[in-house]
Design a protein around this motif. Structure first.
Motif, short mmCIF file in Angstrom:
data_model
loop_
_atom_site.label_atom_id
_atom_site.label_comp_id
_atom_site.label_asym_id
_atom_site.label_seq_id
_atom_site.Cartn_x
_atom_site.Cartn_y
_atom_site.Cartn_z
N GLY A 18 -19.99 0.94 17.87
CA GLY A 18 -19.62 1.86 18.93
C GLY A 18 -18.26 2.47 18.82
O GLY A 18 -17.86 3.26 19.69
N THR B 143 -18.39 2.35 22.92
CA THR B 143 -17.10 1.96 22.36
C THR B 143 -16.64 0.63 22.92
O THR B 143 -16.09 -0.22 22.19
CB THR B 143 -16.04 3.05 22.66
OG1 THR B 143 -16.43 4.26 22.02
CG2 THR B 143 -14.67 2.63 22.16
N GLN C 18 -18.94 6.54 15.56
CA GLN C 18 -19.79 7.53 16.21
C GLN C 18 -19.63 8.91 15.58
O GLN C 18 -20.62 9.59 15.28
CB GLN C 18 -19.46 7.61 17.71
CG GLN C 18 -19.85 6.37 18.50
CD GLN C 18 -19.66 6.56 19.99
OE1 GLN C 18 -20.12 7.54 20.57
NE2 GLN C 18 -18.95 5.63 20.62
N LEU D 196 -18.50 11.52 22.53
CA LEU D 196 -18.39 10.08 22.36
C LEU D 196 -18.98 9.33 23.55
O LEU D 196 -18.83 9.75 24.70
CB LEU D 196 -16.92 9.68 22.18
CG LEU D 196 -16.23 10.19 20.91
CD1 LEU D 196 -14.76 9.79 20.91
CD2 LEU D 196 -16.92 9.66 19.66
N ASP D 197 -19.63 8.22 23.25
CA ASP D 197 -20.18 7.33 24.26
C ASP D 197 -19.16 6.21 24.46
O ASP D 197 -19.08 5.26 23.67
CB ASP D 197 -21.52 6.78 23.78
CG ASP D 197 -22.18 5.84 24.79
OD1 ASP D 197 -21.50 5.41 25.74
OD2 ASP D 197 -23.38 5.54 24.62
N ARG E 141 -21.01 8.97 11.92
CA ARG E 141 -22.48 8.96 11.86
C ARG E 141 -23.03 10.37 12.03
O ARG E 141 -23.94 10.79 11.31
CB ARG E 141 -23.07 8.06 12.96
CG ARG E 141 -23.07 6.60 12.66
CD ARG E 141 -24.06 5.85 13.52
NE ARG E 141 -23.83 5.96 14.94
CZ ARG E 141 -23.02 5.17 15.64
NH1 ARG E 141 -22.35 4.21 15.03
NH2 ARG E 141 -22.88 5.32 16.95
#
Length: 382
Positions: free
Chosen positions: A363, A106, A368, A101-102, A371
């Motif tokens: 985000g 987020t 995420q 995760l980014d 996707r």
């Protein structure tokens, strides 16, 4: 100053309490929807708000509002623990998908940025689709995207950033409009509009660089239901862009020829679909069926994915929030089991603590990880 800090602390504490109770007791009327929506889609922001609540509580205590300050700080600390629980659960779910995760995304990507479609075309009278195209000449595998909106609202730009993201990874996307009420009931007409978009992709594949033999239908919410049921109708020959005879599910003349199917869809992607339309709100039932579902059993079979489970359906990916208030997660999970029992490939991916439209913030952790689940599913179809 003390009065101001006392009021601020109590208001902040009340808001955190609503989110905290709603997150872990999503069945609570009103509060459950607010808590699961915020924690599911904006968990990092809730965590930061909880930390801010601790600071407000300490400030109120220092200003002389001892009880208010301590109570607010303790409640905010509980909200921090709750937020960490949500973030950890969603992080584990992402890790199980092999997704990193980014967290900056987020925090900063709160909506659906404009993916800027490459072109827009009229695929049927009064109906438009937006094309998002990969680089290169193609032919590209193609997704027909169907927007949500409870069958009564919404537009083709609802997931424009997702569509561009998919195009950057080699999938062309045709995001489509379909007719909305009034007039009512919409019945089979929305499916026919989606079928017309599929026909357009097939007919213009060469000029647009599309590959009709690698066609997937996808959508979110009501659009996911339309994607599932339209795929079923296209496969069994009961649905076409033109008016088919009644014997084939249409309303055309009895002597009209049956629809001639093109290359069948090779997969379906469905974000939180209502799969059992006997469970929809009575007002929606009138919009869909012109009455109750029980009064229109023929339409129910044609519109409700739960009525269409059978061998031979294409691989189907289902995406769901565990706290969804608009579809019943247990019913979607049961639908997934029914599909797999019928021999239909695919899977169900569930985002912990997330509610409906958890993927609207581009985000969000749920957006995420889903996707990545989608692109891996699509890649497996090639």
């Amino acid at each position: 100053m003390t009065s101001f800090l006392r009021i601020l602390a109590w208001v902040w504490a009340a808001l955190l309490l609503v989110v905290l109770v709603g997150t872990f007791r999503p069945e609570t009327p009103g509060i459950g929807l607010a808590g699961s929506f915020l924690s599911g889609a904006y968990p990092l922001h809730v965590a930061l708000a909880a930390v801010l609540g601790i600071l407000f509580g300490l400030a109120a205590r220092a200003a002389g509002a001892r009880f208010t300050g301590v109570a607010t700080a303790v409640l905010a600390l509980a909200a921090v623990v709750g937020s960490v629980t949500v973030l950890a659960a969603q992080g584990r779910a992402a890790s199980e998908q092999g997704v990193r995760l980014d967290w900056t995304a987020t925090l900063t990507e709160l909506g659906q940025p404009d993916g800027r479609p490459d072109r827009s075309v009229e695929f049927a009278p009064g109906r438009t689709l937006d094309l998002y195209l990969p680089t290169g000449a193609g032919p590209h595998p193609t997704m027909v995207w169907v927007h949500g909106g409870s069958w009564t609202s919404g537009d083709r730009g609802d997931r424009t950033a997702l569509n561009r993201w998919l195009a950057e990874r080699g999938w062309a996307v045709a995001a489509v409009d379909y007719r909305l009420p009034p007039p009512e009931p919409v019945g089979r007409d929305q499916q026919r509009d989606v079928a017309c978009a599929v026909d357009w992709v097939r007919a213009h594949a060469g000029e647009a660089g599309l590959d009709p033999a690698r066609l997937v239908l996808a959508g979110q919410s009501a659009g996911a239901t339309l994607a599932l049921s339209t795929t079923s109708g296209l496969l069994d020959g009961t649905l076409a862009c033109s008016e088919a005879p009644a014997a084939y599910g249409g309303t055309g003349p009895a002597d009209a020829p049956p629809p001639t199917p093109g290359p069948p869809p090779v997969g379906v992607v469905a974000y939180y679909p209502p799969v059992d339309l006997t469970l929809v709100d009575p007002d929606l039932a009138r919009t869909l069926f012109g009455g109750t579902a029980e009064q229109a059993p023929g339409l129910l079979r044609l519109l409700s994915p739960a009525e269409q489970v059978r061998p031979g359906l294409p691989p189907t990916l289902l995406l769901l929030g565990s706290a969804d208030h608009y579809v019943l997660p247990d019913r979607v999970a049961a639908y997934d089991r029914e599909l797999r029992s019928a021999g239909v490939d695919g899977r169900l991916v569930t985002v912990p603590y997330a509610d409906h439209v958890f993927d609207r913030p581009f985000g969000s952790p749920g957006a995420q990880l889903t996707r990545e689940a989608v692109i891996r599913f699509l890649t497996g179809l090639n």
